[in-house]
Design an enzyme around this catalytic site. Structure first.
Site, PDB file in Angstrom:
ATOM      1  N   ASP A 172       0.856  -1.191   0.000  1.00  0.00           N
ATOM      2  CA  ASP A 172       0.000   0.000   0.000  1.00  0.00           C
ATOM      3  C   ASP A 172       0.888   1.235   0.000  1.00  0.00           C
ATOM      4  O   ASP A 172       1.621   1.459   0.961  1.00  0.00           O
ATOM      5  CB  ASP A 172      -0.905  -0.056   1.240  1.00  0.00           C
ATOM      6  CG  ASP A 172      -1.681   1.235   1.455  1.00  0.00           C
ATOM      7  OD1 ASP A 172      -1.853   1.998   0.480  1.00  0.00           O
ATOM      8  OD2 ASP A 172      -2.118   1.464   2.604  1.00  0.00           O
ATOM      9  N   ASN A 218      -0.205   4.523  -0.349  1.00  0.00           N
ATOM     10  CA  ASN A 218      -0.799   5.803   0.056  1.00  0.00           C
ATOM     11  C   ASN A 218      -1.564   5.751   1.383  1.00  0.00           C
ATOM     12  O   ASN A 218      -2.338   6.644   1.707  1.00  0.00           O
ATOM     13  CB  ASN A 218      -1.715   6.343  -1.052  1.00  0.00           C
ATOM     14  CG  ASN A 218      -2.873   5.398  -1.322  1.00  0.00           C
ATOM     15  OD1 ASN A 218      -2.899   4.282  -0.803  1.00  0.00           O
ATOM     16  ND2 ASN A 218      -3.816   5.835  -2.122  1.00  0.00           N
ATOM     17  N   ASP A 276      -4.071   3.967   2.577  1.00  0.00           N
ATOM     18  CA  ASP A 276      -5.513   3.710   2.734  1.00  0.00           C
ATOM     19  C   ASP A 276      -5.791   2.263   3.144  1.00  0.00           C
ATOM     20  O   ASP A 276      -6.945   1.841   3.217  1.00  0.00           O
ATOM     21  CB  ASP A 276      -6.282   4.068   1.456  1.00  0.00           C
ATOM     22  CG  ASP A 276      -5.914   3.169   0.289  1.00  0.00           C
ATOM     23  OD1 ASP A 276      -4.978   2.352   0.422  1.00  0.00           O
ATOM     24  OD2 ASP A 276      -6.557   3.279  -0.776  1.00  0.00           O
ATOM     25  N   ASP A 331      -4.449 -10.695 -15.783  1.00  0.00           N
ATOM     26  CA  ASP A 331      -5.525 -11.651 -15.541  1.00  0.00           C
ATOM     27  C   ASP A 331      -6.672 -11.310 -16.487  1.00  0.00           C
ATOM     28  O   ASP A 331      -7.029 -10.147 -16.644  1.00  0.00           O
ATOM     29  CB  ASP A 331      -5.989 -11.537 -14.083  1.00  0.00           C
ATOM     30  CG  ASP A 331      -6.322 -12.894 -13.479  1.00  0.00           C
ATOM     31  OD1 ASP A 331      -7.085 -13.640 -14.116  1.00  0.00           O
ATOM     32  OD2 ASP A 331      -5.830 -13.190 -12.365  1.00  0.00           O
ATOM     33  N   ASP A 374      -8.896 -16.725 -16.375  1.00  0.00           N
ATOM     34  CA  ASP A 374      -9.706 -17.220 -15.270  1.00  0.00           C
ATOM     35  C   ASP A 374     -10.736 -18.248 -15.751  1.00  0.00           C
ATOM     36  O   ASP A 374     -11.458 -17.993 -16.718  1.00  0.00           O
ATOM     37  CB  ASP A 374     -10.431 -16.009 -14.647  1.00  0.00           C
ATOM     38  CG  ASP A 374     -11.021 -16.303 -13.290  1.00  0.00           C
ATOM     39  OD1 ASP A 374     -10.258 -16.640 -12.370  1.00  0.00           O
ATOM     40  OD2 ASP A 374     -12.252 -16.199 -13.139  1.00  0.00           O
ATOM     41  N   GLU A 384      -6.601 -21.072 -16.477  1.00  0.00           N
ATOM     42  CA  GLU A 384      -6.961 -21.665 -15.192  1.00  0.00           C
ATOM     43  C   GLU A 384      -8.097 -22.637 -15.469  1.00  0.00           C
ATOM     44  O   GLU A 384      -9.168 -22.227 -15.915  1.00  0.00           O
ATOM     45  CB  GLU A 384      -7.406 -20.600 -14.188  1.00  0.00           C
ATOM     46  CG  GLU A 384      -7.538 -21.190 -12.783  1.00  0.00           C
ATOM     47  CD  GLU A 384      -8.677 -20.599 -11.969  1.00  0.00           C
ATOM     48  OE1 GLU A 384      -8.643 -20.731 -10.738  1.00  0.00           O
ATOM     49  OE2 GLU A 384      -9.608 -20.021 -12.542  1.00  0.00           O
ATOM     50  N   HIS A 417      -3.521 -17.343  -4.973  1.00  0.00           N
ATOM     51  CA  HIS A 417      -4.390 -16.490  -4.150  1.00  0.00           C
ATOM     52  C   HIS A 417      -5.676 -17.184  -3.701  1.00  0.00           C
ATOM     53  O   HIS A 417      -6.450 -16.587  -2.953  1.00  0.00           O
ATOM     54  CB  HIS A 417      -4.740 -15.227  -4.940  1.00  0.00           C
ATOM     55  CG  HIS A 417      -5.575 -15.535  -6.145  1.00  0.00           C
ATOM     56  ND1 HIS A 417      -5.094 -16.281  -7.211  1.00  0.00           N
ATOM     57  CD2 HIS A 417      -6.862 -15.255  -6.438  1.00  0.00           C
ATOM     58  CE1 HIS A 417      -6.051 -16.423  -8.097  1.00  0.00           C
ATOM     59  NE2 HIS A 417      -7.135 -15.825  -7.665  1.00  0.00           N
ATOM     60  N   ASP A 418      -5.932 -18.388  -4.204  1.00  0.00           N
ATOM     61  CA  ASP A 418      -7.139 -19.134  -3.816  1.00  0.00           C
ATOM     62  C   ASP A 418      -6.819 -20.286  -2.870  1.00  0.00           C
ATOM     63  O   ASP A 418      -7.714 -21.048  -2.508  1.00  0.00           O
ATOM     64  CB  ASP A 418      -7.803 -19.765  -5.054  1.00  0.00           C
ATOM     65  CG  ASP A 418      -8.371 -18.750  -6.016  1.00  0.00           C
ATOM     66  OD1 ASP A 418      -8.775 -17.657  -5.562  1.00  0.00           O
ATOM     67  OD2 ASP A 418      -8.429 -19.058  -7.225  1.00  0.00           O
TER      68      ASP A 418
END
Ligand code: TEU
Ligand code: CA
Length: 564
Positions: free
Chosen positions: A21, A23, A25, A98, A199, A256, A332-333
Site C-alpha cells: 500500500d 498511500n 488507505d 488476468d 480465469d 486456469e 491467491h485461492d
C-alpha cells in the site's frame, strides 16, 4: 520440443490488494508494486502475473469486472499502470494480466443493459432462463454456495452465475460476446503486455439445454461441473481466440482450468494445435479434501505423498513432449504452501526450501506466489469477522447453518483452507502492519508472525528461503535440463522420499526430497548408474564421509545432484 521464453521463465504472482500500500488507505496498489520492482528483480523472476486490477465493485476482489478498459479506483489509474508496465520492461520483467471473461460484474454496462428488458440488444450477452416448476431453471449449485441462478424480479427470468450473484456468466454461444472479448484482449496486448492468465477458461461452454446435474448429496443444489467444465465448445472458442488474437502476438497464455485431466490439457496446450501455452491443473489441490464435501475448501484430511507422486508424475509424463505444464503449490485461492505441504513450525525454513526445490525441478513453468519466497504461512484468525473472502464467509455460514457444525469446528477447517490464508498482507519488515501499509487497519489483518517472517529479515540472512529461491532461479537460467529435461520418477514406493531424475542430451539430474519431519534412509536403486555426483543445490550442509549410494536424509532435506 520447441524452445520458448515462457518455458524458460519463472513467474511471480501478485495479488495487488495485499502486496504493498503506497498511500496509506490500507489497500495495496499499483504504485506499491512499482516500489517493489527492484526487490523482484533481485529475486530474479522473469514474469509477473498480476491478479485483476480492472474497475470492479469488489464482490470477489476484482474477479467481478465492471470495466475491462480501466483500473480499479483503489489501485490507481491507467497512467499509473502504464508507468508500472514500463518499470517492469525496463527491468526485463514481462507482464501477464488476468483475463476474467467467463463472467462480468452485474455492474458492467452490458449487464445493466441486459437486465432492462427481454428484448434489449445486450440480453443475449448473458444466460437467461424462465423458472422451472416455480423454481430455478436447474439444480446447479454456485461454486461459492447456494443456487447458480438468480431471479431477476423485473423480467421474471433467472440469470446464471457459477460464482457469486454479482459475477454473471457471459453467453459465449453469442458471437458478439466472443468478438467483444477478443477486442478487449487486443486492446491490452497492443499496450504491450506479454500475456494473459485466463480465469476459469474451461467453463465458458455449457452443455446445451443446461440439464440438471446428477444428485450426489442431500443438498438442494448439486455440483454442476459435468455440465460447465471442459464443455463441448471450449476448444472451438479457444481456437477462434488463437486464430483471431493470440497467434498475432508472442505471449504467455495460461488457462486456469479446474477439473481438467491430462487429455484435456494436451488438447489445450499441444505444441502445434493447442490454443494456450499452458494450463493450471488442480488435482494436487484436492489431495487434502474430502471428495464428498460440498466444496474442497469445506473439508480437510491429511494428504498422502504417494498420491502427490502419482498425480505429479502422471502430469509430467502425460504432457511430456506434447504439451506444457505450469507448476505451482499455491496461489491467491489456496492455503500457503509451507503450511499445507511442508511444516510451518519447527522445519519451516527447511520445508519451504524443499518445496521450492520441488517446483523448480519439475518440468514446466514454475509459479511463485507473493510471500512464498520468504516462507509465509497460513493465518488462524480467532473470529469469522476477521475474514474477508466471500467464499470463506459463505462456507462458514453453510457449515454452521446447513451442516450443523459448531463455529469452532467450521473455523478450524477454514484455518487450513480459507483463501484468506494467501491474502494477508505481504510481510515486508517488522514494523507495524509488517511494513505493508501506514494505515492503522489494513483491509485484512496481517499475520501476527510478521515480526520474524519478513522480507527485511530474509534479505539480511544469507541462508534464507529468499536466497534459496534466488539460487534456484539462477540455476534454472543456466541449466536447460531443468527446463526441458525428461522427467522420470524413481523409488516410487519410498514412503518419505520423492525422488526423480531429469535428463536432456546426456545430461542428468537426480532430485531427492525427504517430504517428512524425520530422517529417512535413501538407498539409490542399482539401475541408476553414475560415476560421480556433484551437488547442484541442497538445503542442508554436506555430511562428510557419507556413502554415495546409501545415506540418511535429514528432516525435510532436499538435494539435487548432477550425475556424471
Ligand atoms: O478461481 C476459480 C476456481 O474455480 C477455483 O479457485 C475454485 O474456487 C476451486 O477450484 C473450487 O474448489 C478463479 C479465481 O482464481 C478466483 O479468485 C475467483 O474467485 C474465481 O475464479 C471467480 O472468478
Ligand atoms: Ca493504497
Amino acid at each position: 520440443m520447441q524452445k520458448t521464453w515462457w518455458k524458460e521463465s519463472v513467474v511471480y504472482q501478485i495479488y495487488p490488494r495485499s502486496f504493498k500500500d503506497s498511500n496509506g488507505d490500507g489497500i495495496g496498489d499499483l504504485r506499491g508494486i512499482l516500489e517493489k520492482l527492484d526487490y523482484l528483480q533481485t529475486l530474479g523472476i522473469n514474469v509477473i502475473w498480476l491478479c485483476p486490477v480492472y474497475k470492479s465493485p469488489n464482490d470477489d476482489n476484482g474477479y467481478d469486472i465492471s470495466n475491462y478498459r480501466d483500473i480499479m479506483t483503489e489501485f490507481g489509474t491507467l497512467a499509473g499502470w502504464e508507468e508500472l508496465l514500463a518499470g517492469m520492461h525496463q527491468r526485463g520483467i514481462r507482464l501477464v494480466m488476468d483475463l476474467v471473461v467467463n463472467h462480468t460484474s452485474d455492474e458492467h454496462p452490458w449487464f445493466v443493459e441486459a437486465r432492462k428488458s427481454k428484448d434489449n440488444p445486450y440480453r443475449d450477452y448473458y444466460i437467461w432462463r424462465p423458472a422451472k416448476d416455480g423454481k430455478e431453471p436447474n439444480n446447479w449449485a454456485s461454486i461459492f454456495g447456494g443456487s447458480a441462478w438468480q431471479l431477476d424480479e423485473a423480467s421474471g427470468e433467472y440469470y446464471l452465475h457459477l460464482f457469486t450473484r454479482k459475477q454473471v456468466d457471459l453467453n459465449w454461444e453469442n458471437p458478439k460476446v466472443r468478438a467483444e472479448v477478443f477486442e478487449l484482449m487486443r486492446w491490452w496486448l497492443d499496450k504491450g503486455i506479454d500475456g494473459f492468465r485466463m480465469d476459469v477458461i474451461n467453463m465458458i461452454s455449457k452443455t446445451p439445454g443446461l440439464p440438471d446435474a446428477p444428485v450426489v448429496s442431500a443438498s438442494r443444489y448439486q455440483p454442476g461441473g459435468l455440465h460447465y467444465m471442459n464443455g463441448p465448445r471450449v476448444l472451438e472458442f479457444l481456437d477462434q481466440m488463437k486464430r483471431e488474437v493470440l497467434s498475432k502476438y508472442d505471449i504467455l497464455t495460461v488457462g486456469e482450468t479446474p477439473g481438467v485431466n491430462t487429455a484435456h490439457a494436451i488438447a489445450l496446450t499441444d505444441e502445434n494445435s493447442g490454443a494456450l501455452s499452458m494450463v493450471f491443473q488442480f488435482e494436487h489441490m484436492d489431495l487434502d479434501s474430502d471428495p464428498a464435501a460440498f466444496s474442497s475448501r469445506a473439508s480437510k484430511r491429511p494428504w498422502q505423498l504417494s498420491e502427490l507422486k502419482e498425480i505429479m508424475s502422471r502430469w509430467q509424463v502425460g504432457l511430456g513432449e506434447r504439451g506444457w505444464n505450469s507448476i505451482y503449490l499455491t496461489n491467491h485461492d489456496q492455503p500457503r504452501a509451507v503450511s499445507r505441504f511442508g511444516d510451518d513450525g519447527q522445519y519451516r525454513v527447511q520445508s519451504a526450501k524443499l518445496l521450492a526445490t520441488f517446483t523448480h525441478f519439475q518440468q514446466g513453468t514454475p509459479y511463485i506466489y507473493e510471500g512464498e519466497e520468504i516462507g509465509m504461512t497460513n493465518v488462524a484468525f480467532p473470529s469469522i469477522t476477521d475474514y474477508r473472502d466471500v467464499e470463506t464467509l459463505n462456507i462458514f455460514k453453510e457449515l454452521v447453518e446447513d451442516h450443523g457444525l459448531t463455529p469452532e469446528t467450521a473455523l478450524n477447517i477454514l484455518h487450513a483452507k480459507s483463501r484468506d490464508n494467501a491474502r494477508t498482507p505481504m510481510q515486508w519488515d517488522a514494523s507495524p502492519q509488517a511494513g505493508f501499509s501506514s494505515a492503522a487497519e489494513p483491509w485484512i489483518k496481517v499475520n501476527p508472525n510478521y515480526a520474524h517472517i519478513n522480507v527485511s529479515a530474509a534479505l539480511a540472512d544469507p541462508d534464507s528461503i529468499f536466497y534459496y529461491y534466488q539460487k534456484l532461479i539462477q540455476l534454472r537460467k543456466a541449466n536447460p535440463v531443468m527446463v526441458y529435461g525428461r522427467y522420470e520418477l524413481i523409488m516410487a514406493e519410498h514412503p518419505e522420499i520423492y525422488a526423480f531424475t531429469r535428463a536432456l542430451e546426456g545430461e542428468r539430474l537426480l532430485v531427492l526430497l525427504n517430504f517428512s519431519g524425520s530422517t529417512a534412509l535413501c538407498e539409490l536403486p542399482a539401475g541408476l548408474a553414475f560415476s560421480s555426483a556433484e551437488v547442484l543445490i541442497g538445503n542442508y550442509p554436506a555430511q562428510p564421509g557419507e556413502d554415495a549410494r546409501s545415506f540418511v536424509m535429514r528432516p525435510w532435506e532436499a538435494r539435487v545432484y548432477r550425475l556424471g
